[in-house]
Structures are given as structure tokens and as C-alpha cells.
Design a protein around this motif. Sequence first.
Motif, short mmCIF file in Angstrom:
data_model
loop_
_atom_site.label_atom_id
_atom_site.label_comp_id
_atom_site.label_asym_id
_atom_site.label_seq_id
_atom_site.Cartn_x
_atom_site.Cartn_y
_atom_site.Cartn_z
N GLY A 310 0.82 -1.21 0.00
CA GLY A 310 0.00 0.00 0.00
C GLY A 310 0.85 1.27 0.00
N LEU A 311 1.93 1.28 0.79
CA LEU A 311 2.81 2.45 0.83
C LEU A 311 3.53 2.64 -0.51
CD1 LEU A 311 4.37 2.05 4.39
CD2 LEU A 311 2.82 3.85 3.63
N PHE A 313 2.44 1.70 -3.44
CA PHE A 313 1.44 2.20 -4.39
C PHE A 313 1.18 3.69 -4.16
CE2 PHE A 313 -3.02 3.08 -5.42
CZ PHE A 313 -3.01 2.79 -6.78
N PHE A 314 1.11 4.09 -2.91
CA PHE A 314 0.87 5.50 -2.59
C PHE A 314 2.01 6.39 -3.07
CE2 PHE A 314 1.72 8.98 0.39
CZ PHE A 314 0.58 9.75 0.20
N PHE A 315 3.28 5.95 -2.83
CA PHE A 315 4.43 6.73 -3.26
C PHE A 315 4.49 6.81 -4.79
CE2 PHE A 315 6.61 5.46 0.93
CZ PHE A 315 6.13 6.60 1.56
N ARG A 317 1.87 6.64 -6.89
CA ARG A 317 0.82 7.55 -7.34
C ARG A 317 1.17 8.99 -7.05
NH1 ARG A 317 -4.45 5.75 -8.20
NH2 ARG A 317 -4.82 7.98 -8.57
N SER A 318 1.93 9.20 -5.98
CA SER A 318 2.33 10.56 -5.60
C SER A 318 3.51 11.07 -6.42
CB SER A 318 2.68 10.62 -4.11
OG SER A 318 1.56 10.24 -3.33
#
Length: 321
Positions: A310-311, A313-315, A317-318
Motif C-alpha cells: 500500500g505504501l 502504491f501511494f508513493f 501515485r504521488s
Amino acid sequence: MSEKALIHAVYLRDGADTGRHAAVAEGQIDEPIWLHFNVSQPNARAELKKAAPYIDDSMIDALCAEDTRPRVEEFEKEYLVILRGINLNPDEDPEDMVSLRIWSDGSHVISAQRRPVFAARKLAAKLRATDQPASSSEVIVGLTVNVIENMAIPISELMEEIDELELEMIDGGKPEHRTKLADLRHKVLLLRRYFNPLRAAVGLLKDLATTWLGEKYTRRLRNAHDDLTRHLEDLDAARDRLQFQQEELVTVMSDRLNRNMYMLSIVAAIFLPLGFLTGLFGINVGGMPGVEDGTAFWWVTGGCAVIAAGLAFFFRRSGWF
């Protein structure tokens, strides 16, 4: 037993143009002649004084000095010319330049070296092979021109080294390129150290040549001065290119370091919460959930994997990577 300081002596043409061939001098050497000495020999001063009694002690001091800088000095009817040439001796660095000292009163020419100077050897061979005797002007100008001509090949080789290094760095700088850059910059700076005063000395000699050496030799000196100026411009260009390559290498190495630190920061950001969770579940206190459950380890491991994914994927997308 020390060797003789006198390396060679070549008869010159006097004002009456006697037509004598250039030859190795024997016997009396107080007539128009070119004497070339190795002043590193212990007996050099005494031998020079004996062979040339017409030269005073101050000129002998200048010819025998251990360290010199290029210059031209005029003393009434006497002239002192000190040149620096690229070192072409085997197993020695070209930038460790050799010194050639020349004194003349218009009839006699005395030159001196502390290490072998190929310009003098080349001119001596030429004069001995010719059918016409040389003048003192031809010796002085010939030595100067030979010193400058001998610079062409080493400088060309230096420029080729810079070209090769530049091609190697196109695909990206490497740590070993830093050593090559430093070595090439050191060579260029050492050469430029003597090329600037040498150009000034040859320029002054060219100005004096109009009345001292004649129009024919003035033209030769003018051409030699132009060649020396071109060599100096090549060194200036080489210095600028090496400076640019140095800056480019620093930029590439800095970018590479920043990229590596950036990736480490992302990895640390992902594993920081995971380290917190594993540390939390590793404390030895009562009431820890799942202590008696055989599947609790796998639940915790799976949870950590989900959090890591999840982290990541978040990084992503960011736009972090």
C-alpha cells in the motif's frame, strides 16, 4: 672522473663569409663559433671560461644557473636568451620542461643545458651535414625555432588524451575519470606556466631581431612566435575543456549520489512503519494478542506485506518514483 662539459662546437661564418664548412671545432676556438655546454658537469664553469674567455662572469652565472625562466636581455652588443622547451627525454614527463640558455655577441654563440635538449642536438646535426657554414643568427634562430617545433607533437598527444577522456565520459562519468582529469589538468597547468613567459621572450627576441638578426630571421621568428601563440591557445582551450569536464563529472556523480539517497529514503519510508509494527509485536509483556495462536505469525507477516504494498502504491501515485 667527470665528463667534459663541452658537448659540441661548430665553426660559424664570419663577416667576410670565408665559406668554411660547418665542422666540429678543434684547436683554437676563439673565432666565430657555436659552443654548446652541459653545465650540470662539475667542471662546467672552468671549461666554459677557458673555451670562451670573452664572456664575463655574470653571463656565465646566467648560463650555469640551476633554475631559470624564459627571458631575453640585451647588454649593449651582447644578448642573453633563455628558453624553455618540452622535455623529450626518455622516461621523463614532457611537462617537466628543459631549459636552454643562449649568449651571443654577434660573432660567438654560447649555449648551455642542464639536461639534454633535442633542439640543440637537431641543429648541430643539421649544421654538420650542410655544405654551407652557418651564421650566429642562424644558430640563435634555429635553436629558438627547434624548441617551438618540438612542442607540436607532445601538445597534439595531450589534446588526443583529452578527446579520448571526453568520449569516455559521454556515457557517464566514473570515479576513475577524476584521477585522469586531475592528471591532465596538472600537465596543462605546468605547460602554461612556462608558455606565457616563453611567448613574451620570443616576442621580445622577434622585436630585437630586426636590427640584430636581420629581416630573414625576423620572419622565421615571427612564424615561430605565431606557432607558439597557437600552442598556448590550444592549452587555454584544453584547460577550459578540462574545467567543463570536471564540472560535468561533479554533476554526474552528484546526481548519482542524490538518486541513490532518494531510493534509500523511499525504502526507509516504506519500512519505517513496518519496523514500528514488528517492534511493537516483539515486546515481552503480558497480553500480547495471538501468543497462543499458531497462525498469528502469518497474519502479522501478511499484514506487513499489505502495508508495504500500500505504501509503495501511494508513493508511486504521488510521483515519488
